[in-house]
Design a protein around this motif. Structure first.
Motif, PDB file in Angstrom:
ATOM      1  N   UNK A 153       7.287  -2.451   2.606  1.00  0.00           N
ATOM      2  CA  UNK A 153       6.455  -1.301   2.960  1.00  0.00           C
ATOM      3  C   UNK A 153       6.112  -0.385   1.800  1.00  0.00           C
ATOM      4  N   UNK A 154       6.393  -0.827   0.568  1.00  0.00           N
ATOM      5  CA  UNK A 154       6.130   0.005  -0.613  1.00  0.00           C
ATOM      6  C   UNK A 154       4.828  -0.466  -1.261  1.00  0.00           C
ATOM      7  N   UNK A 155       3.720  -0.165  -0.589  1.00  0.00           N
ATOM      8  CA  UNK A 155       2.421  -0.703  -1.001  1.00  0.00           C
ATOM      9  C   UNK A 155       1.921  -0.106  -2.311  1.00  0.00           C
ATOM     10  N   UNK A 156       2.236   1.150  -2.570  1.00  0.00           N
ATOM     11  CA  UNK A 156       1.810   1.769  -3.833  1.00  0.00           C
ATOM     12  C   UNK A 156       2.442   1.051  -5.024  1.00  0.00           C
ATOM     13  N   UNK A 157       3.731   0.763  -4.920  1.00  0.00           N
ATOM     14  CA  UNK A 157       4.415   0.055  -6.004  1.00  0.00           C
ATOM     15  C   UNK A 157       3.861  -1.353  -6.162  1.00  0.00           C
ATOM     16  N   UNK A 158       3.563  -1.998  -5.026  1.00  0.00           N
ATOM     17  CA  UNK A 158       2.984  -3.344  -5.082  1.00  0.00           C
ATOM     18  C   UNK A 158       1.632  -3.312  -5.794  1.00  0.00           C
ATOM     19  N   UNK A 159       0.845  -2.272  -5.516  1.00  0.00           N
ATOM     20  CA  UNK A 159      -0.476  -2.144  -6.138  1.00  0.00           C
ATOM     21  C   UNK A 159      -0.352  -2.092  -7.655  1.00  0.00           C
ATOM     22  N   UNK A 160       0.581  -1.280  -8.152  1.00  0.00           N
ATOM     23  CA  UNK A 160       0.708  -1.121  -9.605  1.00  0.00           C
ATOM     24  C   UNK A 160       1.315  -2.350 -10.261  1.00  0.00           C
ATOM     25  N   UNK A 161       2.199  -3.052  -9.550  1.00  0.00           N
ATOM     26  CA  UNK A 161       2.714  -4.319 -10.076  1.00  0.00           C
ATOM     27  C   UNK A 161       1.567  -5.314 -10.222  1.00  0.00           C
ATOM     28  N   UNK A 162       0.695  -5.375  -9.206  1.00  0.00           N
ATOM     29  CA  UNK A 162      -0.473  -6.258  -9.255  1.00  0.00           C
ATOM     30  C   UNK A 162      -1.401  -5.858 -10.397  1.00  0.00           C
ATOM     31  N   UNK A 163      -1.574  -4.561 -10.596  1.00  0.00           N
ATOM     32  CA  UNK A 163      -2.449  -4.076 -11.662  1.00  0.00           C
ATOM     33  C   UNK A 163      -1.930  -4.518 -13.036  1.00  0.00           C
ATOM     34  N   UNK A 164      -0.629  -4.372 -13.241  1.00  0.00           N
ATOM     35  CA  UNK A 164      -0.022  -4.817 -14.504  1.00  0.00           C
ATOM     36  C   UNK A 164      -0.187  -6.317 -14.678  1.00  0.00           C
ATOM     37  N   UNK A 165       0.009  -7.055 -13.590  1.00  0.00           N
ATOM     38  CA  UNK A 165      -0.083  -8.506 -13.659  1.00  0.00           C
ATOM     39  C   UNK A 165      -1.512  -8.960 -13.949  1.00  0.00           C
ATOM     40  N   UNK A 166      -2.501  -8.276 -13.384  1.00  0.00           N
ATOM     41  CA  UNK A 166      -3.896  -8.609 -13.668  1.00  0.00           C
ATOM     42  C   UNK A 166      -4.210  -8.413 -15.139  1.00  0.00           C
ATOM     43  N   UNK A 167      -3.750  -7.316 -15.702  1.00  0.00           N
ATOM     44  CA  UNK A 167      -3.980  -7.057 -17.133  1.00  0.00           C
ATOM     45  C   UNK A 167      -3.319  -8.132 -17.985  1.00  0.00           C
TER      46      UNK A 167
END
Length: 217
Positions: A153-167
């Motif tokens: 349920x920690x969607x904000x943290x998931x978003x930023x992990x995905x952002x780092x991974x995309x970069x």
């Protein structure tokens, strides 16, 4: 001794001892697995250059992760070349049937004393996340972390992990372009999921892909 003969001996011993734990055998490889929710618990036997040198692999994989080669790669687990309790090395000089059987029985003794307990330590996404995060290179498995964060349920943290991974993926110059494109698509799919229902739908799709692969292995 051939690998086919080794599997036949191993299946006879391992399935008898592990059947009560709901482990199944794969068709061709010396691999035994148990599916518990979104987690795949694996116990496998592999050989070195000589069929008489055996290794025991015990690990847990996340079957909602579309990147994971679930019967060869793992983040959480160990490979043993000897019994950690007795220090007995798993080497058969002549690869005779009785010698190999003794090694496999020794492996089973370790599995029953400690191995199964280690597998059972990973029983939910919280435990998986904590154990995964301790791995040295998080770039290798960050999608696991993002998936875990979503399920917790920690969607904000998931978003930023995905952002780092995309970069990280976009800057990588070694990945095959078509493979990279598919990986980026996976990350964007998870990052753009609007709510829990969308996340669950996507993860169920990835899980079903894994289950189909497992059924054919």
């Amino acid at each position: 001794m051939t690998k086919t003969k080794l599997k036949k001996i191993s299946d006879k011993l391992f399935l008898k001892e592990l059947s009560g734990e709901s482990f199944l055998a794969t068709k061709k490889e010396i691999v035994y697995y148990q599916i518990t929710g979104d987690f795949l618990k694996v116990i496998s036997v592999s050989s070195g250059r000589s069929i008489g040198t055996l290794y025991l692999n015990i690990y847990t994989n996340l079957i909602t992760d579309p990147w994971c080669k679930i019967f060869s790669d793992y983040t959480i687990g160990n490979r043993f070349e000897y019994n950690p309790i007795t220090k007995n090395k798993w080497i058969s000089e002549n690869a005779e049937v009785n010698e190999v059987e003794d090694i496999l029985k020794d492996m089973l003794s370790y599995i029953k004393v400690q191995g199964l307990n280690k597998l059972n330590e990973i029983h939910d996404y919280q435990a998986y996340f904590v154990e995964s995060y301790s791995v040295v290179n998080p770039k290798l498995f960050q999608l696991d972390l993002a998936i875990s964060m979503c399920k917790l349920g920690k969607f904000d943290k998931a978003f930023w992990i995905c952002d780092d991974l995309l970069n990280y993926l976009k800057s990588d110059t070694f990945l095959d372009s078509s493979k990279k494109e598919g990986m980026i698509k996976n990350v964007l799919g998870l990052q753009n999921a609007a709510d829990k229902n969308d996340v669950d739908k996507l993860l169920n799709e990835w899980k079903n892909q894994s289950l189909e692969y497992i059924s054919k292995f």
